[in-house]
Scaffold this motif. Structure first.
Motif, PDB file in Angstrom:
ATOM      1  N   VAL A   1      43.771  52.611  66.775  1.00 14.14           N
ATOM      2  CA  VAL A   1      43.337  51.576  67.723  1.00 14.14           C
ATOM      3  C   VAL A   1      41.902  51.169  67.405  1.00 14.14           C
ATOM      4  N   THR A   2      41.485  50.059  67.974  1.00 15.94           N
ATOM      5  CA  THR A   2      40.103  49.607  67.836  1.00 15.94           C
ATOM      6  C   THR A   2      39.286  50.178  68.983  1.00 15.94           C
ATOM      7  N   ILE A   3      38.198  50.854  68.658  1.00 15.01           N
ATOM      8  CA  ILE A   3      37.395  51.530  69.667  1.00 15.01           C
ATOM      9  C   ILE A   3      36.002  50.914  69.732  1.00 15.01           C
ATOM     10  N   THR A   4      35.591  50.579  70.932  1.00 14.90           N
ATOM     11  CA  THR A   4      34.211  50.133  71.159  1.00 14.90           C
ATOM     12  C   THR A   4      33.589  51.033  72.219  1.00 14.90           C
ATOM     13  N   ARG A   5      32.279  51.199  72.108  1.00 19.01           N
ATOM     14  CA  ARG A   5      31.575  52.053  73.048  1.00 19.01           C
ATOM     15  C   ARG A   5      30.515  51.243  73.781  1.00 19.01           C
ATOM     16  N   SER A   6      30.396  51.493  75.088  1.00 25.48           N
ATOM     17  CA  SER A   6      29.391  50.840  75.910  1.00 25.48           C
ATOM     18  C   SER A   6      28.894  51.860  76.930  1.00 25.48           C
ATOM     19  N   THR A   7      28.100  51.418  77.890  1.00 21.13           N
ATOM     20  CA  THR A   7      27.676  52.293  78.970  1.00 21.13           C
ATOM     21  C   THR A   7      27.845  51.556  80.293  1.00 21.13           C
ATOM     22  N   PHE A   8      28.069  52.337  81.327  1.00 20.70           N
ATOM     23  CA  PHE A   8      28.121  51.807  82.689  1.00 20.70           C
ATOM     24  C   PHE A   8      27.417  52.809  83.581  1.00 20.70           C
ATOM     25  N   ARG A   9      26.317  52.367  84.191  1.00 19.13           N
ATOM     26  CA  ARG A   9      25.491  53.258  85.023  1.00 19.13           C
ATOM     27  C   ARG A   9      25.161  54.556  84.284  1.00 19.13           C
ATOM     28  N   ASP A  10      24.817  54.428  83.006  1.00 18.46           N
ATOM     29  CA  ASP A  10      24.438  55.549  82.144  1.00 18.46           C
ATOM     30  C   ASP A  10      25.618  56.423  81.734  1.00 18.46           C
ATOM     31  N   TRP A  11      26.832  56.086  82.137  1.00 19.03           N
ATOM     32  CA  TRP A  11      28.000  56.805  81.648  1.00 19.03           C
ATOM     33  C   TRP A  11      28.449  56.194  80.325  1.00 19.03           C
ATOM     34  N   PRO A  12      28.781  56.983  79.323  1.00 18.81           N
ATOM     35  CA  PRO A  12      29.453  56.436  78.147  1.00 18.81           C
ATOM     36  C   PRO A  12      30.842  55.915  78.545  1.00 18.81           C
ATOM     37  N   VAL A  13      31.215  54.774  77.997  1.00 20.43           N
ATOM     38  CA  VAL A  13      32.530  54.202  78.270  1.00 20.43           C
ATOM     39  C   VAL A  13      33.146  53.778  76.933  1.00 20.43           C
ATOM     40  N   PHE A  14      34.353  54.256  76.671  1.00 15.64           N
ATOM     41  CA  PHE A  14      35.079  53.878  75.468  1.00 15.64           C
ATOM     42  C   PHE A  14      36.190  52.900  75.839  1.00 15.64           C
ATOM     43  N   THR A  15      36.341  51.847  75.035  1.00 16.52           N
ATOM     44  CA  THR A  15      37.427  50.891  75.206  1.00 16.52           C
ATOM     45  C   THR A  15      38.325  50.956  73.980  1.00 16.52           C
ATOM     46  N   LEU A  16      39.590  51.258  74.205  1.00 18.96           N
ATOM     47  CA  LEU A  16      40.566  51.389  73.117  1.00 18.96           C
ATOM     48  C   LEU A  16      41.523  50.209  73.198  1.00 18.96           C
ATOM     49  N   ALA A  17      41.540  49.400  72.149  1.00 18.46           N
ATOM     50  CA  ALA A  17      42.329  48.170  72.152  1.00 18.46           C
ATOM     51  C   ALA A  17      43.407  48.209  71.080  1.00 18.46           C
TER      52      ALA A  17
ATOM     53  N   PHE B   1      42.754  50.111  77.024  1.00 21.10           N
ATOM     54  CA  PHE B   1      42.404  51.215  77.930  1.00 21.10           C
ATOM     55  C   PHE B   1      40.888  51.396  77.982  1.00 21.10           C
ATOM     56  N   VAL B   2      40.367  51.491  79.190  1.00 21.03           N
ATOM     57  CA  VAL B   2      38.951  51.757  79.440  1.00 21.03           C
ATOM     58  C   VAL B   2      38.830  53.219  79.875  1.00 21.03           C
ATOM     59  N   VAL B   3      38.000  53.993  79.160  1.00 19.22           N
ATOM     60  CA  VAL B   3      37.910  55.435  79.393  1.00 19.22           C
ATOM     61  C   VAL B   3      36.455  55.814  79.660  1.00 19.22           C
ATOM     62  N   PRO B   4      36.076  56.010  80.916  1.00 19.97           N
ATOM     63  CA  PRO B   4      34.704  56.441  81.212  1.00 19.97           C
ATOM     64  C   PRO B   4      34.537  57.939  80.992  1.00 19.97           C
ATOM     65  N   ILE B   5      33.363  58.336  80.518  1.00 21.36           N
ATOM     66  CA  ILE B   5      33.020  59.751  80.352  1.00 21.36           C
ATOM     67  C   ILE B   5      32.065  60.113  81.487  1.00 21.36           C
ATOM     68  N   PHE B   6      32.631  60.659  82.538  1.00 19.48           N
ATOM     69  CA  PHE B   6      31.867  60.921  83.761  1.00 19.48           C
ATOM     70  C   PHE B   6      31.231  62.310  83.705  1.00 19.48           C
ATOM     71  N   PRO B   7      30.160  62.530  84.449  1.00 20.45           N
ATOM     72  CA  PRO B   7      29.544  63.863  84.491  1.00 20.45           C
ATOM     73  C   PRO B   7      30.454  64.856  85.211  1.00 20.45           C
ATOM     74  N   LEU B   8      30.177  66.135  85.007  1.00 21.33           N
ATOM     75  CA  LEU B   8      31.094  67.191  85.419  1.00 21.33           C
ATOM     76  C   LEU B   8      30.424  68.213  86.321  1.00 21.33           C
ATOM     77  N   VAL B   9      31.244  68.944  87.068  1.00 17.12           N
ATOM     78  CA  VAL B   9      30.710  70.050  87.858  1.00 17.12           C
ATOM     79  C   VAL B   9      30.291  71.167  86.888  1.00 17.12           C
ATOM     80  N   PRO B  10      29.289  71.948  87.279  1.00 17.66           N
ATOM     81  CA  PRO B  10      28.629  72.020  88.588  1.00 17.66           C
ATOM     82  C   PRO B  10      27.427  71.094  88.748  1.00 17.66           C
ATOM     83  N   ALA B  11      27.213  70.185  87.784  1.00 19.50           N
ATOM     84  CA  ALA B  11      26.042  69.311  87.856  1.00 19.50           C
ATOM     85  C   ALA B  11      26.196  68.219  88.905  1.00 19.50           C
ATOM     86  N   VAL B  12      27.434  67.880  89.281  1.00 26.06           N
ATOM     87  CA  VAL B  12      27.673  66.772  90.209  1.00 26.06           C
ATOM     88  C   VAL B  12      28.730  67.172  91.225  1.00 26.06           C
TER      89      VAL B  12
END
Length: 289
Positions: free
Chosen positions: A48-64, A104-115
């Motif tokens: 697939v074609t993958i592009t990377r961006s950010t949203f509110r400092d989260w990495p976001v991958f878009t797979l097309a 598909f839009v895939v956000p990489i969100f922060p994880l516990v126990p930090a959040v």
């Protein structure tokens, strides 16, 4: 139908290798992940074609896909709110991209126990508002990500665009895990340990508590959520609460919950290299098409 030899061998191997220990709360710290820990593997980049961006400092991958259909999906990965996205998630997502021609839009969100969920759901709500509306957008998640997807669906403000399809893979519906039926299944579940996931869920719930309607769908509203399809296996200790949730939503206006149950399957089996995963992925793809 009896489970395949591959699935039986894999379940046995998970037991021997103590797969439950992957979610031991002691393993998770507040140290942030590195890009290498969450980036798609090279095998996915070839499909697939993958592009990377950010949203509110989260990495976001878009797979097309090669030829986009004009539809898209937001995918939230599992990992007990604590573990980073894995190669199995990326392979499933890429497979669905190819099979459905959705982006598909895939956000990489922060994880516990930090959040806690207070750091996650508001950002997901804003992300949904930023990507959905102009084209049909599905909401898809597995394990804890499926629960977060349902939390997001409940939290959407009035007038927000609704998913055209919602697919939940092995979700948690009650973060207290108090259902005695879950305790009955737990000894046969080779992947999840009640004490571990209960602790991680409590960390995700934070001060609101794991029985809060903000995190536990069985305590939240069930009306006007649209069509929801839940995939669950009978060797998953989360299975009983899937049926409990469907019962709660049975007479709710504007909500239709369909349970797709596969006998003797473990938690998140659709990510695994077994014949039953291929069958389930084909079913998910049909829903998304």
């Amino acid at each position: 139908m009896s489970p395949s030899l591959q699935s039986r061998l894999l379940a046995g191997a998970m037991t021997l290798m103590r797969a439950r220990e992957q979610f031991n709360p002691k393993k998770f710290t507040k140290e942030p992940s590195t890009a290498a820990q969450y980036s798609p593997p090279p095998s996915v980049e070839k499909r697939v074609t993958i592009t990377r961006s950010t949203f509110r400092d989260w990495p976001v991958f878009t797979l097309a896909p090669e030829t986009p259909s004009g539809k898209q999906a937001l995918y939230l990965h599992g990992g007990a709110w604590a573990a980073e996205i894995q190669a199995g998630h990326w392979n499933l997502i890429a497979d669905l991209v190819v099979r459905t021609s959705r982006t598909f839009v895939v956000p990489i969100f922060p994880l516990v126990p930090a959040v806690t969920h207070r750091d996650i759901t508001p950002v997901l709500t804003d992300l949904w508002g930023a990507i959905a509306g102009e084209v049909p957008t599905a909401l898809v998640g597995d394990s804890a990500g499926a629960t977060m997807a349902l939390n997001l669906l409940v939290a959407l403000p009035e007038g927000a665009p609704a998913p055209d399809v919602t697919v939940l893979l092995s979700p948690t519906f009650d973060l207290t895990f108090a259902n005695p039926e879950s305790a009955r299944i737990a000894p046969r579940d080779p992947l999840l340990k009640l004490d571990y996931i209960r602790a991680l869920a409590a960390s995700y719930a934070g001060p609101d508590g794991p029985d809060s309607e903000l995190v536990s769908p069985v305590h939240a509203r069930v009306d006007h959520l649209g069509a929801i399809t839940v995939f669950t296996g009978t060797r998953d200790l989360l299975n009983p609460d899937a049926h409990r949730y469907a019962d709660l939503a049975r007479d709710a206006p504007g909500t239709q919950v369909t349970i797709e149950e596969t006998a003797d399957m473990v938690h998140d089996w659709m990510l695994m290299p077994i014949p039953e995963a291929k069958t389930t992925r084909a079913h998910i793809a049909r829903l998304l098409r």
